[in-house]
Design a protein around this motif. Structure first.
Motif, mmCIF file in Angstrom:
data_model
loop_
_atom_site.group_PDB
_atom_site.id
_atom_site.type_symbol
_atom_site.label_atom_id
_atom_site.label_comp_id
_atom_site.label_asym_id
_atom_site.label_seq_id
_atom_site.Cartn_x
_atom_site.Cartn_y
_atom_site.Cartn_z
ATOM 1 N N ARG A 33 6.659 103.904 75.606
ATOM 2 C CA ARG A 33 5.819 104.393 76.703
ATOM 3 C C ARG A 33 5.156 103.254 77.466
ATOM 4 N N HIS A 34 5.012 102.100 76.811
ATOM 5 C CA HIS A 34 4.336 100.955 77.417
ATOM 6 C C HIS A 34 5.169 99.702 77.144
ATOM 7 N N PRO A 35 6.220 99.482 77.916
ATOM 8 C CA PRO A 35 7.175 98.413 77.599
ATOM 9 C C PRO A 35 6.605 97.008 77.672
ATOM 10 N N ALA A 36 5.427 96.828 78.252
ATOM 11 C CA ALA A 36 4.809 95.501 78.236
ATOM 12 C C ALA A 36 4.193 95.178 76.885
ATOM 13 N N ASP A 37 3.985 96.217 76.049
ATOM 14 C CA ASP A 37 3.364 96.029 74.732
ATOM 15 C C ASP A 37 4.439 95.694 73.706
ATOM 16 N N VAL A 38 4.359 94.487 73.189
ATOM 17 C CA VAL A 38 5.317 94.004 72.201
ATOM 18 C C VAL A 38 4.563 93.700 70.917
ATOM 19 N N ASP A 39 5.020 94.238 69.801
ATOM 20 C CA ASP A 39 4.369 94.032 68.510
ATOM 21 C C ASP A 39 5.295 93.275 67.572
ATOM 22 N N VAL A 40 4.726 92.361 66.818
ATOM 23 C CA VAL A 40 5.431 91.697 65.722
ATOM 24 C C VAL A 40 4.657 92.010 64.451
ATOM 25 N N ILE A 49 0.319 92.952 54.954
ATOM 26 C CA ILE A 49 1.068 93.104 56.194
ATOM 27 C C ILE A 49 0.099 93.079 57.367
ATOM 28 N N VAL A 50 0.457 92.360 58.423
ATOM 29 C CA VAL A 50 -0.377 92.235 59.619
ATOM 30 C C VAL A 50 0.469 92.525 60.854
ATOM 31 N N ILE A 51 -0.213 92.770 61.973
ATOM 32 C CA ILE A 51 0.470 93.031 63.233
ATOM 33 C C ILE A 51 -0.096 92.115 64.312
ATOM 34 N N TRP A 52 0.795 91.566 65.119
ATOM 35 C CA TRP A 52 0.437 90.737 66.272
ATOM 36 C C TRP A 52 0.782 91.525 67.521
ATOM 37 N N ARG A 53 -0.083 91.468 68.540
ATOM 38 C CA ARG A 53 0.110 92.305 69.717
ATOM 39 C C ARG A 53 0.178 91.461 70.987
ATOM 40 N N SER A 54 1.170 91.754 71.822
ATOM 41 C CA SER A 54 1.279 91.180 73.156
ATOM 42 C C SER A 54 1.235 92.312 74.170
ATOM 43 N N THR A 55 0.518 92.111 75.250
ATOM 44 C CA THR A 55 0.466 93.107 76.324
ATOM 45 C C THR A 55 1.125 92.594 77.599
ATOM 46 N N ASP A 56 1.827 91.434 77.494
ATOM 47 C CA ASP A 56 2.475 90.854 78.669
ATOM 48 C C ASP A 56 3.938 90.521 78.376
ATOM 49 N N GLY A 58 5.485 89.843 75.672
ATOM 50 C CA GLY A 58 5.772 88.817 74.676
ATOM 51 C C GLY A 58 5.486 87.400 75.106
ATOM 52 N N ALA A 59 4.778 87.219 76.220
ATOM 53 C CA ALA A 59 4.441 85.854 76.650
ATOM 54 C C ALA A 59 3.323 85.268 75.804
ATOM 55 N N HIS A 60 2.350 86.100 75.434
ATOM 56 C CA HIS A 60 1.229 85.650 74.620
ATOM 57 C C HIS A 60 0.916 86.723 73.578
ATOM 58 N N PHE A 61 0.441 86.282 72.408
ATOM 59 C CA PHE A 61 0.120 87.206 71.322
ATOM 60 C C PHE A 61 -1.314 86.993 70.853
ATOM 61 N N SER A 62 -1.955 88.068 70.447
ATOM 62 C CA SER A 62 -3.271 88.017 69.815
ATOM 63 C C SER A 62 -3.168 88.651 68.439
ATOM 64 N N GLY A 63 -4.159 88.338 67.598
ATOM 65 C CA GLY A 63 -4.140 88.890 66.245
ATOM 66 C C GLY A 63 -4.360 87.804 65.220
ATOM 67 N N PRO A 64 -4.045 88.099 63.970
ATOM 68 C CA PRO A 64 -3.411 89.343 63.550
ATOM 69 C C PRO A 64 -4.427 90.421 63.205
ATOM 70 N N ALA A 65 -4.022 91.679 63.335
ATOM 71 C CA ALA A 65 -4.805 92.805 62.856
ATOM 72 C C ALA A 65 -4.219 93.249 61.524
ATOM 73 N N PRO A 66 -5.052 93.490 60.503
ATOM 74 C CA PRO A 66 -4.523 93.904 59.199
ATOM 75 C C PRO A 66 -3.959 95.311 59.242
ATOM 76 N N VAL A 67 -2.810 95.481 58.623
ATOM 77 C CA VAL A 67 -2.191 96.800 58.478
ATOM 78 C C VAL A 67 -2.457 97.352 57.090
ATOM 79 N N THR A 68 -2.320 96.511 56.069
ATOM 80 C CA THR A 68 -2.570 96.927 54.690
ATOM 81 C C THR A 68 -3.834 96.267 54.175
ATOM 82 N N GLY A 69 -4.291 96.727 53.007
ATOM 83 C CA GLY A 69 -5.481 96.171 52.389
ATOM 84 C C GLY A 69 -6.291 97.254 51.705
ATOM 85 N N GLY A 70 -7.438 96.877 51.194
ATOM 86 C CA GLY A 70 -8.298 97.840 50.536
ATOM 87 C C GLY A 70 -7.780 98.246 49.177
#
Length: 248
Positions: A33-40, A49-56, A58-70
Motif C-alpha cells: 500500500r505504501h511502496p516507498a516504505d521499505v523494511d529490513v 529480531i529487529v526491524i529497520w525502516r526506510s520511507t524513501d 531504501g535510500a536511508h534507514f532508521s532504527g532498529p525497532a525491537p520486534v522480539t523481547g520481553g
C-alpha cells in the motif's frame, strides 16, 4: 536501489552501532500500500529480531525497532520468516519466528560431530498495528505441549514458511521431528482470526521419510501450495540420501 534495473544507487547503510554487527537471516519487505516504505528485518547476531525502516524507497534507514523481547526473549536463538502485510487492515504486519527455549545444546557436540540443526521448540507470532514501529508477541506453538510422539519435538531446519490470503488468514508450514528420532514430517497450521488462535498441526502426507525446508504459497481464496525437499532415507543426516523436490 534502481528505477530501471540498469543503473543503481547506494548501498544504504544502517546507523551504527547496530549496523556494525553481522545481521543474520535478513528479510526485505515492501508495503504494497505504501511502496516507498521499505523494511529490513533481521536477527542481530542470531539474537533478538529487529526491524529497520526506510520511507524513501531504501535510500536511508532508521532504527532498529525491537520486534522480539520481553518474556519470550530467546535463550540462545531466534530466526524469523518474511514479514507479512495484512491484506485487510492498513498498517498491520505479521511475522512468525522460531525460538530456542533453552540455550543448552546449540553448540556443536563435544565429540566434534556436526550440528545438523538447532533445537528450536517454540513458534511465536509478532504483530504490529502501526506499520512496524511497535510489536506485540504471542506464542503460537510449544512442542512441549504437543500430544503423543510429538511432545518435545524439534521444529527442524530453522525457517518456518508463512503466507497470508486475501481475507487476512494466516498460514504456516514447518518440519517437525519427534524427540530422539530422525523421521521428519511437514506440518501446516492456519489462523482465521489474525493470529489470535491457530489450528492444530496437520501432517502433510508424503511417501518420503525425511521432509524438510518447506516453501508455502496461498491463493487469494485460501488454496495452499507447498513445496519441500524429501528423501526416502529415514535419517535426514545420511550422506547417501537422495533428495527430490516434493509438491502438495
Amino acid at each position: 536501489r534502481s528505477a530501471d534495473g540498469r543503473s543503481w544507487s547506494g548501498p544504504a547503510s544502517f546507523p551504527p552501532p547496530h549496523g556494525l554487527d553481522q545481521p543474520d537471516r535478513p528479510w526485505l519487505a515492501i508495503d504494497p500500500r505504501h511502496p516507498a516504505d521499505v523494511d529490513v528485518v533481521n536477527s542481530e547476531g542470531a539474537g533478538n529480531i529487529v526491524i529497520w525502516r526506510s520511507t524513501d524507497h531504501g535510500a536511508h534507514f532508521s532504527g532498529p525497532a525491537p520486534v522480539t523481547g520481553g518474556a519470550n526473549a530467546e535463550a540462545g536463538l531466534a530466526l524469523s520468516s518474511r514479514p507479512l502485510f495484512d491484506s485487510v487492515r492498513d498498517g498491520r504486519m505479521f511475522m512468525l519466528y522460531e525460538v530456542s527455549a533453552s540455550a543448552a545444546g546449540i553448540s556443536p557436540p563435544a565429540s566434534g560431530s556436526p550440528l545438523y540443526e538447532f533445537p528450536l521448540t517454540q513458534l511465536w507470532l509478532a504483530t504490529s498495528t502501526d506499520g512496524g514501529q511497535t510489536w506485540s508477541n504471542r506464542l503460537v506453538l510449544d512442542s512441549s505441549q504437543l500430544p503423543g510422539s510429538l511432545q518435545n519435538a524439534t521444529l527442524g531446519h530453522l525457517l518456518v514458511a508463512s503466507a497470508i490470503d486475501a481475507a487476512g488468514r494466516l498460514y504456516a508450514a514447518f518440519s517437525l521431528r519427534p524427540q530422539n528420532a530422525t523421521r521428519t514430517t511437514i506440518y501446516l497450521i492456519h489462523s482465521v482470526d489474525h493470529g489470535l488462535t491457530w489450528s492444530s498441526p496437520l501432517a502433510v502426507p508424503a511417501t518420503t521419510s525425511s521432509n524438510v525446508m518447506p516453501a508455502l504459497g496461498v491463493t487469494p481464496g485460501g488454496t495452499a501450495y507447498l513445496s519441500w525437499y524429501g528423501s526416502a532415507s529415514s535419517d535426514y543426516r545420511s550422506s547417501s540420501a537422495r533428495w527430490v523436490e516434493m509438491f502438495a
